[in-house]
Motif scaffolding. Structure first.
Motif, PDB file in Angstrom:
ATOM      1  N   ASN A  91      -4.378 -62.665 -12.493  1.00 46.95           N
ATOM      2  CA  ASN A  91      -5.489 -63.542 -12.695  1.00 46.95           C
ATOM      3  C   ASN A  91      -5.357 -63.917 -14.282  1.00 46.95           C
ATOM      4  N   VAL A  92      -4.743 -62.775 -15.077  1.00 47.07           N
ATOM      5  CA  VAL A  92      -4.581 -63.123 -16.538  1.00 47.07           C
ATOM      6  C   VAL A  92      -3.583 -64.073 -16.685  1.00 47.07           C
ATOM      7  N   ILE A  93      -2.779 -64.482 -15.964  1.00 41.31           N
ATOM      8  CA  ILE A  93      -1.792 -65.616 -16.045  1.00 41.31           C
ATOM      9  C   ILE A  93      -2.361 -67.023 -16.347  1.00 41.31           C
ATOM     10  N   GLY A  94      -3.618 -67.280 -15.676  1.00 43.45           N
ATOM     11  CA  GLY A  94      -4.253 -68.318 -15.593  1.00 43.45           C
ATOM     12  C   GLY A  94      -5.649 -68.257 -16.584  1.00 43.45           C
ATOM     13  N   SER A  95      -5.773 -67.100 -17.317  1.00 48.55           N
ATOM     14  CA  SER A  95      -6.894 -67.113 -18.192  1.00 48.55           C
ATOM     15  C   SER A  95      -6.595 -67.500 -19.542  1.00 48.55           C
ATOM     16  N   GLY A  96      -7.729 -67.709 -20.127  1.00 49.64           N
ATOM     17  CA  GLY A  96      -7.684 -68.099 -21.651  1.00 49.64           C
ATOM     18  C   GLY A  96      -6.784 -69.207 -22.050  1.00 49.64           C
ATOM     19  N   ILE A  97      -5.919 -68.907 -23.021  1.00 49.07           N
ATOM     20  CA  ILE A  97      -4.866 -70.129 -23.423  1.00 49.07           C
ATOM     21  C   ILE A  97      -3.455 -69.913 -22.823  1.00 49.07           C
ATOM     22  N   TRP A  98      -3.469 -68.896 -22.029  1.00 45.46           N
ATOM     23  CA  TRP A  98      -2.134 -68.777 -21.239  1.00 45.46           C
ATOM     24  C   TRP A  98      -1.641 -70.174 -20.466  1.00 45.46           C
TER      25      TRP A  98
END
Length: 342
Positions: free
Chosen positions: A183-190
């Motif tokens: 899920n980090v891949i789609g989080s924040g400014i990524w």
């Protein structure tokens, strides 16, 4: 007494505008973007009593929303430059999102599609998603290159097939319970970082490498490209494979951003990607287009969507206006091509 020579050679005659340089297409498109933003700013104060541009949160959401379309549009731009079209990218997004998400499920999720393959390293679902996109693009390119099926028909078939496979894969059920590392891949400014990185890579590839020269040559005149020694069929497969790969990447980002995957993901994304490319100055006749223009065109689409939402314009009116803008962009391209021929 000598008479002064009043005649002048052609080289000495001052022709009005002869030294005037035209602005790059990207500069004109950027001016259009600024104009659209200012119009929404003015309308915002008139009808809403708020500023459209002085809201960092709104602008951040806008950029995040268009990042996935931007990733797809980079691949679609290259396809259009060759004189082709890709209608399958939205369906490939849905397919890759479903398959990648099924290999990114956590062991804490009781309804995992593959219980023995949970908690896998994040690289596994990412590579699988990219592989599925690459396979779909390679099939598109092979059909177009070796069977001479028109790109419209070949990619239309892939669009229908990929959407059907994504629905069949889980019998229409969503895939949830994804790992935090995925899920980090789609989080924040990524998503924005991924979009801009992809755009920078292929901007360089198109402008400064043999790959780019071949791509433009095929779009400008496929017979001349073949006579000059370019393996047209092989290169077309490369271009469509890259477009599929980027659609697969967009599918991975979409699933990670939503933290779930559904078969209906990516619907109409292919049309938005084509619109971004055309608005950005890519010619549907082939041979003309730049990634920088496509990036600006993607931001224009995002600005319009965000602006209409800001003004509380109904969704169906938004689609009508977006369609008119796409038609206007194509008409402008037609006149631009006529000007080049003259």
């Amino acid at each position: 007494m000598s008479v002064p020579n009043t005649s002048a050679t052609p080289s000495s005659v001052a022709v009005p505008g002869a030294t005037r340089r035209r602005l790059p297409v990207e500069a004109n498109i950027l001016l259009i973007l600024i104009g659209i933003a200012l119009v929404f700013e003015l309308l915002g104060w008139i009808f809403i009593g708020q500023s459209f541009l002085a809201n960092p949160q709104r602008l951040t959401i806008m950029i995040l929303q268009v990042s996935v379309i931007g990733i797809i549009s980079v691949g679609v731009t290259q396809v259009i430059i060759t004189g082709g079209i890709d209608l399958s990218s939205g369906s490939v997004v849905g397919l890759t999102a479903m398959i990648a998400a099924s290999f990114a499920q956590s062991s804490t999720w009781t309804k995992a599609l593959y219980p023995a393959l949970t908690d896998l390293p994040v690289i596994v679902p990412v590579v699988i998603g990219l592989g599925i996109g690459l396979l779909a693009g390679t099939i598109n390119g092979s059909l177009i290159a070796y069977t001479r099926i028109p790109p419209f028909i070949a990619t239309l078939g892939m669009m229908v097939s990929a959407r059907g496979v994504s629905k069949w894969y889980t019998k229409g059920q969503p895939v949830s319970g994804l790992t935090d590392s995925f899920n980090v891949i789609g989080s924040g400014i990524w998503p924005v970082v991924i979009f801009l990185t992809v755009a920078a890579i292929f901007h360089i590839a198109l402008r400064y490498t043999r790959y780019g020269k071949f791509t433009y040559a095929i779009g400008a005149n496929v017979q001349a490209a073949r006579v000059s020694g370019i393996d047209v069929e092989r290169h077309l497969i490369k271009v469509y494979a890259i477009a599929g790969l980027l659609a697969g990447l967009a599918g991975v980002v979409t699933a990670a951003r939503a933290q779930t995957a559904q078969a209906g993901m990516g619907v109409m994304y292919e049309l938005d990607a084509i619109a971004a490319a055309v608005i950005g100055g890519t010619s549907l006749t082939g041979g003309v287009g730049r990634i920088t223009g496509t990036v600006i065109g993607t931001i224009i689409l995002g600005t319009m969507t965000s602006g209409f939402t800001f003004l509380r314009v109904d969704a169906f009116y938004q689609e009508i206006i977006k369609g008119l803008i796409i038609i206007a962009a194509v008409v402008a391209d037609v006149y631009r091509q006529k000007g080049r021929k003259k």
